[in-house]
Write an enzyme that holds these catalytic residues in place. Structure first.
Site, PDB file in Angstrom:
ATOM      1  N   CYS A 151      -1.280   0.729   7.443  1.00  0.00           N
ATOM      2  CA  CYS A 151      -2.714   0.438   7.594  1.00  0.00           C
ATOM      3  C   CYS A 151      -3.131  -0.785   6.774  1.00  0.00           C
ATOM      4  O   CYS A 151      -3.300  -1.879   7.318  1.00  0.00           O
ATOM      5  CB  CYS A 151      -3.565   1.645   7.188  1.00  0.00           C
ATOM      6  SG  CYS A 151      -3.280   3.116   8.206  1.00  0.00           S
ATOM      7  N   ARG A 152      -3.314  -0.618   5.460  1.00  0.00           N
ATOM      8  CA  ARG A 152      -3.926  -1.685   4.658  1.00  0.00           C
ATOM      9  C   ARG A 152      -3.023  -2.895   4.450  1.00  0.00           C
ATOM     10  O   ARG A 152      -3.447  -4.036   4.656  1.00  0.00           O
ATOM     11  CB  ARG A 152      -4.372  -1.128   3.293  1.00  0.00           C
ATOM     12  CG  ARG A 152      -5.503  -0.143   3.405  1.00  0.00           C
ATOM     13  CD  ARG A 152      -5.680   0.628   2.124  1.00  0.00           C
ATOM     14  NE  ARG A 152      -4.540   1.508   1.874  1.00  0.00           N
ATOM     15  CZ  ARG A 152      -4.346   2.197   0.775  1.00  0.00           C
ATOM     16  NH1 ARG A 152      -5.214   2.099  -0.217  1.00  0.00           N
ATOM     17  NH2 ARG A 152      -3.296   2.993   0.643  1.00  0.00           N
ATOM     18  N   SER A 153      -1.781  -2.667   3.993  1.00  0.00           N
ATOM     19  CA  SER A 153      -0.956  -3.855   3.679  1.00  0.00           C
ATOM     20  C   SER A 153      -0.532  -4.640   4.922  1.00  0.00           C
ATOM     21  O   SER A 153      -0.439  -5.872   4.847  1.00  0.00           O
ATOM     22  CB  SER A 153       0.241  -3.498   2.779  1.00  0.00           C
ATOM     23  OG  SER A 153       1.112  -2.581   3.377  1.00  0.00           O
ATOM     24  N   CYS A 155       0.870  -1.181   0.000  1.00  0.00           N
ATOM     25  CA  CYS A 155       0.000   0.000   0.000  1.00  0.00           C
ATOM     26  C   CYS A 155       0.904   1.228   0.000  1.00  0.00           C
ATOM     27  O   CYS A 155       2.082   1.124  -0.347  1.00  0.00           O
ATOM     28  CB  CYS A 155      -0.984  -0.022   1.175  1.00  0.00           C
ATOM     29  SG  CYS A 155      -0.219   0.035   2.812  1.00  0.00           S
ATOM     30  N   ASN A 197       2.311   1.479   4.354  1.00  0.00           N
ATOM     31  CA  ASN A 197       2.643   0.203   5.035  1.00  0.00           C
ATOM     32  C   ASN A 197       2.392   0.276   6.549  1.00  0.00           C
ATOM     33  O   ASN A 197       3.065  -0.362   7.340  1.00  0.00           O
ATOM     34  CB  ASN A 197       4.088  -0.241   4.749  1.00  0.00           C
ATOM     35  CG  ASN A 197       4.396  -1.686   5.157  1.00  0.00           C
ATOM     36  OD1 ASN A 197       5.527  -2.001   5.524  1.00  0.00           O
ATOM     37  ND2 ASN A 197       3.429  -2.557   5.104  1.00  0.00           N
ATOM     38  N   ASP A 215      -8.215   3.815   1.280  1.00  0.00           N
ATOM     39  CA  ASP A 215      -7.245   4.171   2.311  1.00  0.00           C
ATOM     40  C   ASP A 215      -7.988   4.680   3.553  1.00  0.00           C
ATOM     41  O   ASP A 215      -8.654   5.714   3.494  1.00  0.00           O
ATOM     42  CB  ASP A 215      -6.321   5.256   1.760  1.00  0.00           C
ATOM     43  CG  ASP A 215      -5.147   5.531   2.676  1.00  0.00           C
ATOM     44  OD1 ASP A 215      -5.186   5.070   3.834  1.00  0.00           O
ATOM     45  OD2 ASP A 215      -4.206   6.203   2.238  1.00  0.00           O
TER      46      ASP A 215
HETATM   47  P1  4NP Z   1      -1.749   2.837   4.125  1.00  0.00           P
HETATM   48  O1  4NP Z   1      -2.325   4.215   4.719  1.00  0.00           O
HETATM   49  O2  4NP Z   1      -1.241   3.145   2.733  1.00  0.00           O
HETATM   50  O3  4NP Z   1      -2.955   1.947   4.097  1.00  0.00           O
HETATM   51  O4  4NP Z   1      -0.669   2.391   5.076  1.00  0.00           O
HETATM   52  C1  4NP Z   1      -1.557   5.385   4.769  1.00  0.00           C
HETATM   53  C2  4NP Z   1      -0.745   5.613   5.855  1.00  0.00           C
HETATM   54  C3  4NP Z   1      -0.008   6.781   5.918  1.00  0.00           C
HETATM   55  C4  4NP Z   1      -0.088   7.712   4.897  1.00  0.00           C
HETATM   56  C5  4NP Z   1      -0.898   7.477   3.812  1.00  0.00           C
HETATM   57  C6  4NP Z   1      -1.638   6.302   3.747  1.00  0.00           C
HETATM   58  N1  4NP Z   1       0.645   8.911   4.977  1.00  0.00           N
HETATM   59  O5  4NP Z   1       0.509   9.776   4.083  1.00  0.00           O
HETATM   60  O6  4NP Z   1       1.428   9.110   5.934  1.00  0.00           O
END
Ligand code: 4NP
Length: 158
Positions: free
Chosen positions: A13-15, A8, A11, A125
């Site tokens: 939340c989703r992945s 994702c 790294n 997201d």
């Molecule tokens: P993820 O979510 O891609 O599912 O881990 C996010 C976590 C942090 C950020 C963006 C998306 N960020 O911009 O810090």
């Protein structure tokens, strides 16, 4: 095929949830061949961080402990090491396409391709939303994890 990398943006939340849930599903099914799973982000902001506390909590309510994971950024070498690179959304796919060495683009897949019943192709997201977003993401991830396990089992039989 037994090495799978979930990807994702951050790294955190989703992945990490996808890695944890898929590992859990694979263990419960006794998946053959056994799988090695990992996850990575296309971005570098959270390198070394544990999963977001909301992701840890949401996963724990479904019996999956992701607390020991640490965020890392995808590396070009990952395209050689892993058999499948499984992205959470289309922008992850675009980023992965631009990183992939020649001849290895075919390893990149959208996770929800393995969950046709979900009626969506992207795991939204949840980072900027509330807890409900994490629960919704987990519903999609659980469906796709079972679909991916079935896909791997079918590959072995064919
Ligand atoms: P993820 O979510 O891609 O599912 O881990 C996010 C976590 C942090 C950020 C963006 C998306 N960020 O911009 O810090």
């Amino acid at each position: 095929m037994n090495r799978i990398l979930f990807v994702c943006l951050g790294n955190i939340c989703r992945s990490p949830m996808a890695e944890g849930v898929f590992h859990h599903v694979a263990m419960n099914r006794g998946l053959i061949p056994p799988v090695e799973v990992d996850s990575a982000g296309t971005g570098s902001w959270h390198i070394g961080d544990p999963p977001d506390s909301r992701a840890q909590h949401a996963a724990a309510t479904r019996g999956v402990d992701i607390s020991a994971q640490q965020a890392r950024q995808i590396h070009v070498r990952d395209f050689e090491v892993f058999d499948l690179i499984v992205a959470m959304d289309r922008s992850n796919v675009e980023n992965l396409q631009s990183l992939a060495p020649q001849g290895l683009h075919g390893k990149i897949r959208l996770f929800l391709e393995f969950a046709p019943v979900a009626g969506a192709l992207e795991v939204p997201d949840p980072y900027y939303g509330g807890e409900a977003g994490f629960d919704h993401a987990l519903d999609l991830i659980e469906a796709a994890a079972h679909g991916l396990a079935e896909y791997i089992e079918a590959e072995v039989r064919s």
